[in-house]
Write an enzyme that holds these catalytic residues in place. Sequence first.
Site, PDB file in Angstrom:
ATOM      1  N   ASP A 171      -7.768  -5.208  -0.540  1.00 58.12           N
ATOM      2  CA  ASP A 171      -8.220  -6.239  -0.980  1.00 58.12           C
ATOM      3  C   ASP A 171      -7.609  -7.620  -0.676  1.00 58.12           C
ATOM      4  O   ASP A 171      -8.737  -7.996  -1.162  1.00 58.12           O
ATOM      5  CB  ASP A 171      -7.832  -5.704  -2.343  1.00 58.12           C
ATOM      6  CG  ASP A 171      -8.205  -4.027  -2.553  1.00 58.12           C
ATOM      7  OD1 ASP A 171      -7.340  -2.916  -2.938  1.00 58.12           O
ATOM      8  OD2 ASP A 171     -10.295  -3.730  -2.861  1.00 58.12           O
TER       9      ASP A 171
ATOM     10  N   HIS B 149       0.500  -1.059  -0.114  1.00 49.23           N
ATOM     11  CA  HIS B 149       0.044   0.038  -0.152  1.00 49.23           C
ATOM     12  C   HIS B 149       0.666   1.240   0.153  1.00 49.23           C
ATOM     13  O   HIS B 149       2.043   1.426   1.037  1.00 49.23           O
ATOM     14  CB  HIS B 149      -0.887  -0.215   1.160  1.00 49.23           C
ATOM     15  CG  HIS B 149      -1.848   0.942   0.952  1.00 49.23           C
ATOM     16  ND1 HIS B 149      -2.154   1.991   1.136  1.00 49.23           N
ATOM     17  CD2 HIS B 149      -3.496   0.699   0.871  1.00 49.23           C
ATOM     18  CE1 HIS B 149      -3.579   3.075   1.237  1.00 49.23           C
ATOM     19  NE2 HIS B 149      -3.860   2.052   0.803  1.00 49.23           N
TER      20      HIS B 149
HETATM   21  C1  SDX Z   1      -5.851  -0.107  -2.797  1.00 49.77           C
HETATM   22  O1  SDX Z   1      -3.912   4.280  -1.785  1.00 49.77           O
HETATM   23  C2  SDX Z   1      -5.080   4.047  -1.502  1.00 49.77           C
HETATM   24  O2  SDX Z   1      -5.680   3.900  -0.394  1.00 49.77           O
HETATM   25  C3  SDX Z   1      -5.704   2.641  -1.954  1.00 49.77           C
HETATM   26  C4  SDX Z   1      -6.938   2.335  -1.404  1.00 49.77           C
HETATM   27  C5  SDX Z   1      -8.289   2.441  -1.068  1.00 49.77           C
HETATM   28  O3  SDX Z   1      -9.597   2.401  -0.385  1.00 49.77           O
HETATM   29  O4  SDX Z   1      -8.650   4.014  -2.528  1.00 49.77           O
HETATM   30  O5  SDX Z   1      -5.991   2.015  -0.553  1.00 49.77           O
HETATM   31  C6  SDX Z   1      -7.515   1.171  -2.359  1.00 49.77           C
HETATM   32  O6  SDX Z   1      -5.982   0.108  -4.161  1.00 49.77           O
HETATM   33  C7  SDX Z   1      -5.524  -0.912  -2.638  1.00 49.77           C
HETATM   34  C8  SDX Z   1      -4.139  -0.951  -3.448  1.00 49.77           C
HETATM   35  C9  SDX Z   1      -4.907  -2.545  -3.957  1.00 49.77           C
HETATM   36  N1  SDX Z   1      -3.385  -2.886  -4.925  1.00 49.77           N
HETATM   37  C10 SDX Z   1      -3.177  -3.914  -5.074  1.00 49.77           C
HETATM   38  O7  SDX Z   1      -3.009  -4.984  -4.256  1.00 49.77           O
HETATM   39  C11 SDX Z   1      -2.174  -4.200  -6.575  1.00 49.77           C
HETATM   40  C12 SDX Z   1      -0.509  -4.366  -5.481  1.00 49.77           C
HETATM   41  N2  SDX Z   1       0.161  -3.712  -4.881  1.00 49.77           N
HETATM   42  C13 SDX Z   1       1.025  -3.257  -5.916  1.00 49.77           C
HETATM   43  O8  SDX Z   1       0.776  -2.724  -6.684  1.00 49.77           O
HETATM   44  C14 SDX Z   1       1.531  -1.799  -5.084  1.00 49.77           C
HETATM   45  O9  SDX Z   1       1.729  -2.248  -3.345  1.00 49.77           O
HETATM   46  C15 SDX Z   1       0.669  -0.310  -4.604  1.00 49.77           C
HETATM   47  C16 SDX Z   1       0.191   0.112  -6.070  1.00 49.77           C
HETATM   48  C17 SDX Z   1      -0.915  -0.727  -4.714  1.00 49.77           C
HETATM   49  C18 SDX Z   1       1.871   0.252  -4.073  1.00 49.77           C
HETATM   50  O10 SDX Z   1       2.104   1.119  -4.696  1.00 49.77           O
HETATM   51  P1  SDX Z   1       4.032   1.716  -5.000  1.00 49.77           P
HETATM   52  O11 SDX Z   1       3.619   2.367  -3.296  1.00 49.77           O
HETATM   53  O12 SDX Z   1       4.044   2.892  -5.637  1.00 49.77           O
HETATM   54  O13 SDX Z   1       4.727   0.710  -4.296  1.00 49.77           O
HETATM   55  P2  SDX Z   1       5.846   0.684  -5.298  1.00 49.77           P
HETATM   56  O14 SDX Z   1       5.424   0.090  -6.402  1.00 49.77           O
HETATM   57  O15 SDX Z   1       6.437   1.693  -5.529  1.00 49.77           O
HETATM   58  O16 SDX Z   1       6.727  -0.870  -4.276  1.00 49.77           O
HETATM   59  C19 SDX Z   1       7.855  -0.395  -3.337  1.00 49.77           C
HETATM   60  C20 SDX Z   1       8.250  -1.419  -3.461  1.00 49.77           C
HETATM   61  C21 SDX Z   1       9.525  -2.294  -4.971  1.00 49.77           C
HETATM   62  O17 SDX Z   1       9.655  -3.656  -5.387  1.00 49.77           O
HETATM   63  P3  SDX Z   1      11.728  -2.001  -4.758  1.00 49.77           P
HETATM   64  O18 SDX Z   1      11.514  -1.504  -6.190  1.00 49.77           O
HETATM   65  O19 SDX Z   1      11.240  -1.580  -3.676  1.00 49.77           O
HETATM   66  O20 SDX Z   1      12.248  -3.529  -4.876  1.00 49.77           O
HETATM   67  O21 SDX Z   1       7.785  -3.044  -3.253  1.00 49.77           O
HETATM   68  C22 SDX Z   1       7.831  -3.924  -4.350  1.00 49.77           C
HETATM   69  C23 SDX Z   1       7.852  -3.300  -5.734  1.00 49.77           C
HETATM   70  O22 SDX Z   1       8.410  -3.828  -6.457  1.00 49.77           O
HETATM   71  N3  SDX Z   1       5.546  -4.036  -4.102  1.00 49.77           N
HETATM   72  C24 SDX Z   1       5.846  -5.612  -4.545  1.00 49.77           C
HETATM   73  C25 SDX Z   1       4.148  -4.908  -3.865  1.00 49.77           C
HETATM   74  N4  SDX Z   1       3.797  -4.430  -3.671  1.00 49.77           N
HETATM   75  C26 SDX Z   1       5.031  -3.429  -3.973  1.00 49.77           C
HETATM   76  N5  SDX Z   1       5.817  -6.562  -4.351  1.00 49.77           N
HETATM   77  C27 SDX Z   1       5.111  -7.717  -5.079  1.00 49.77           C
HETATM   78  N6  SDX Z   1       4.111  -7.669  -4.479  1.00 49.77           N
HETATM   79  C28 SDX Z   1       3.573  -6.250  -4.242  1.00 49.77           C
HETATM   80  N7  SDX Z   1       2.489  -6.251  -4.621  1.00 49.77           N
END
Ligand code: SDX
Length: 432
Positions: free
Chosen positions: A366, A308
């Site tokens: 989710d 998140h």
């Molecule tokens: C919702 O914003 C809100 O409030 C949203 C929400 C709401 O109520 O409105 O809470 C609802 O959208 C919840 C999130 C649902 N999405 C998912 O579950 C999809 C999977 N999660 C990711 O795609 C991700 O965690 C996000 C999109 C939720 C957050 O993305 P960020 O903040 O841009 O984080 P990032 O992509 O920069 O990740 C940081 C690191 C990265 O690794 P490094 O580059 O540092 O090595 O964490 C890794 C990412 O690769 N990472 C994951 C991951 N989420 C982040 N690696 C594997 N699986 C994951 N799910």
Amino acid sequence: MNAKTMLLTDPISGRSVNLPVRDSTIGPAAVDVSGLYKEFGLFTYDPGFVATASCSSSITYIDGEAGILRYRGYPIEDLAAKASFLEVCYLLLYGELPTETVLTKFERSITHHGLINEALKNFFNGFHHNAHPMAMLIGVVGSLSAFYHDTLDLSTPEQRELAAHRVIAKLPTIAAAAYKHTRGEPFIYPRYDMRYVENFLHMMFATPCEQYRVSRLAEKAMNLLFILHADHEQNASTSTVRLAASSGANPYACIAAGITSLWGKAHGGANEEVLNMLEHIGSVEHIETYINKAKDKDDPFRLMGFGHRVYKHYDPRAKILREVCHRVLNELADTNNPLFELALRLEEIALQDEYFVERKLYPNVDFYSGIIYRALGIPVSMFTAMFAIARSVGWMTHWLEMMEDPEQRIGRPRQVYLGHTLRTYQPIGKRQ
Ligand code: SDX
């Protein structure tokens, strides 16, 4: 609030400027950088708005480190356990918990705006039966402005309030109609003698052929799920609604824009992807393989329902939903639900893995919601539509707040330009 400032010095010119600091009632304050360009000819750079406040707001407070979520100051745990969804809608819209008389009046308004114009039903015939419900929601919600002209004068508070009531009231009717269209079944009208969630489930699952009684278990679980999804500060879809509204677009078009953004897999579309992922993993033996895929930078696979932007601790909504999952499955005598067992093991293994621990990746709202929806008979393709129904109150509340914000102006971000500087046009015959 005391006038705090932050001194910023340009290392090249040596010139300094005091930037005003905008205080908050709780949570981080903000440095007002709007004067930076005028003083130094510099922009700020923050792709994804990781540390950028786009507005001031009094609606929802999140502390991502502590896993805190409050609507108008009330902890989500209390509201989830004690309130009805329409009570929370009133709280978000008007800022205070309603008295019984006020709530009854509000419930009556929402119930009596549940019908959609009969001509709108024709829109569904234009969609193929296998159209995704979210595609239908976007199309039909965006068309509401073609019918409800008495809520398009944004300068009139009464019209703005009526637009908010209409959106909250009609989203369930439109979502249920989209579901019925995918099944080739007749639409079911909303009923004036039913509660909001009961009405929605009735429109989803009743048929004209027999009496349909909504299960109290399903109604209570959906009421809680809607409360947990009602608002979440400046998330992607709410920010989309605000940006669309900043140009003066009508509220229905802005909500259609919000639904569009919510559909993305990184946002509200994740609940559908979690179910698909769990079914794809299939069994506990395969968890390790998928955890490794999620950690592999060359593999686009991500653990859906994990991570998140704001929560760097357990999403308080996920914590509540894990308990609700247990309760609903037990009450449905579905105690060995394979998907839930798999989700629990996946969470346990991931939260012991250095990659997830280091990046503070926890289950989000989710991760468990889809298992509950599925247990209640909601098809996977409707999961994000559930999210949209609940979030409609959050979108409308932010829309109302911004319409009354004296600082509100059209949103128009700038950029760091990396393209060609200047080139001369070459006649086609002279090009390589
Ligand atoms: C919702 O914003 C809100 O409030 C949203 C929400 C709401 O109520 O409105 O809470 C609802 O959208 C919840 C999130 C649902 N999405 C998912 O579950 C999809 C999977 N999660 C990711 O795609 C991700 O965690 C996000 C999109 C939720 C957050 O993305 P960020 O903040 O841009 O984080 P990032 O992509 O920069 O990740 C940081 C690191 C990265 O690794 P490094 O580059 O540092 O090595 O964490 C890794 C990412 O690769 N990472 C994951 C991951 N989420 C982040 N690696 C594997 N699986 C994951 N799910």
